[in-house]
Write an enzyme that holds these catalytic residues in place. Structure first.
Site, short mmCIF file in Angstrom:
data_model
loop_
_atom_site.label_atom_id
_atom_site.label_comp_id
_atom_site.label_asym_id
_atom_site.label_seq_id
_atom_site.Cartn_x
_atom_site.Cartn_y
_atom_site.Cartn_z
N ASP A 198 1.27 17.14 -2.48
CA ASP A 198 2.40 18.06 -2.62
C ASP A 198 2.67 18.15 -4.11
O ASP A 198 1.82 17.76 -4.94
CB ASP A 198 3.62 17.61 -1.78
CG ASP A 198 4.33 16.39 -2.36
OD1 ASP A 198 3.82 15.79 -3.34
OD2 ASP A 198 5.39 16.03 -1.84
N CYS A 225 1.45 12.26 -2.68
CA CYS A 225 2.78 12.86 -2.83
C CYS A 225 3.57 12.01 -3.82
O CYS A 225 2.96 11.24 -4.59
CB CYS A 225 3.47 13.03 -1.48
SG CYS A 225 3.79 11.53 -0.54
N THR A 242 5.62 9.45 -3.44
CA THR A 242 5.51 8.02 -3.15
C THR A 242 4.25 7.64 -2.37
O THR A 242 3.91 6.46 -2.30
CB THR A 242 6.70 7.58 -2.28
OG1 THR A 242 6.68 8.37 -1.08
CG2 THR A 242 8.03 7.78 -3.00
N GLY A 288 5.62 9.86 2.61
CA GLY A 288 5.85 10.98 3.53
C GLY A 288 4.56 11.56 4.08
O GLY A 288 4.46 11.88 5.27
N MET A 289 3.56 11.69 3.22
CA MET A 289 2.29 12.26 3.69
C MET A 289 1.58 11.28 4.62
O MET A 289 0.98 11.68 5.62
CB MET A 289 1.40 12.67 2.51
CG MET A 289 2.01 13.83 1.73
SD MET A 289 0.92 14.56 0.47
CE MET A 289 0.10 15.85 1.41
N HIS A 323 -9.09 -4.95 7.42
CA HIS A 323 -8.36 -5.38 8.63
C HIS A 323 -7.91 -4.23 9.51
O HIS A 323 -7.86 -4.38 10.73
CB HIS A 323 -7.13 -6.20 8.24
CG HIS A 323 -7.46 -7.54 7.67
ND1 HIS A 323 -6.52 -8.52 7.43
CD2 HIS A 323 -8.66 -8.07 7.26
CE1 HIS A 323 -7.10 -9.60 6.93
NE2 HIS A 323 -8.40 -9.34 6.81
N HIS A 363 -10.61 -8.25 14.23
CA HIS A 363 -9.76 -7.10 13.92
C HIS A 363 -10.01 -5.92 14.86
O HIS A 363 -9.17 -5.03 14.96
CB HIS A 363 -9.95 -6.67 12.47
CG HIS A 363 -9.61 -7.76 11.50
ND1 HIS A 363 -8.32 -8.20 11.30
CD2 HIS A 363 -10.41 -8.55 10.73
CE1 HIS A 363 -8.31 -9.19 10.43
NE2 HIS A 363 -9.57 -9.43 10.07
#
Ligand code: RB5
Length: 146
Positions: free
Chosen positions: A8, A65, A67, A70-71, A98, A133
């Site tokens: 974004d 984005c 942070t 959000g994406m 993992h 895992h």
């Protein structure tokens, strides 16, 4: 591998550099936009990348984005996708080893471009450990069907 990427406005300034970096590692890249730094709603750009991974048109996804949160939240709602925001190298490694993560959320505002490139390198070059895992990841994916 085939890598789908989008951002974004919070990640746009790093998108081209990361695309060049990924191509330099020998991967094929599809850029899902945006085409400029104008304000957008990040789910509109995370969703096509997540669906490309979910439908097997891409092997991994990269979302950038402000942070990375959000994406990644958006992408993780798409069946077959395991997405998380990642901002440190050991998490990038463990996300692959993992969690068999297939979509990484990067921060364009709080992580420097070369640090994000290193996260991407680890994300693309680290294999899933399998073993104990496997059943944990299978249990995550069962939530898709609920
Ligand atoms: C956009 O302002 C910002 O919310 C977005 O880039 C991202 O950080 C969301 O998680």
């Amino acid at each position: 591998m085939r890598i789908a990427i989008a951002s974004d406005q919070g990640g746009f300034c790093q998108k081209d550099l990361i695309i060049d970096f990924v191509r330099g590692l020998g991967h094929e890249v599809e850029d899902f936009g945006p085409a400029d730094a104008g304000r957008v709603d990040y789910p509109d750009f995370a969703s096509p990348v997540a669906h490309a991974v979910s439908e097997g048109r891409a092997d991994r996804g990269i979302l950038i984005c402000g942070t990375g949160i959000g994406m990644a939240l958006t992408a993780d709602k798409v069946p077959g996708v395991r997405a998380a925001p990642i901002n440190r190298p050991d998490f990038a490694r463990l996300f692959r080893q993992h969690n068999d993560g297939n979509v990484i959320g990067l921060s364009g505002r709080f992580v420097a471009p070369m640090d994000n490139c290193e996260l991407v390198r680890i994300f693309l070059e680290t294999d899933f450990d399998g073993g104990r895992h496997c059943q944990r990841v299978e249990k995550i994916m069962r939530e898709d069907a609920r």
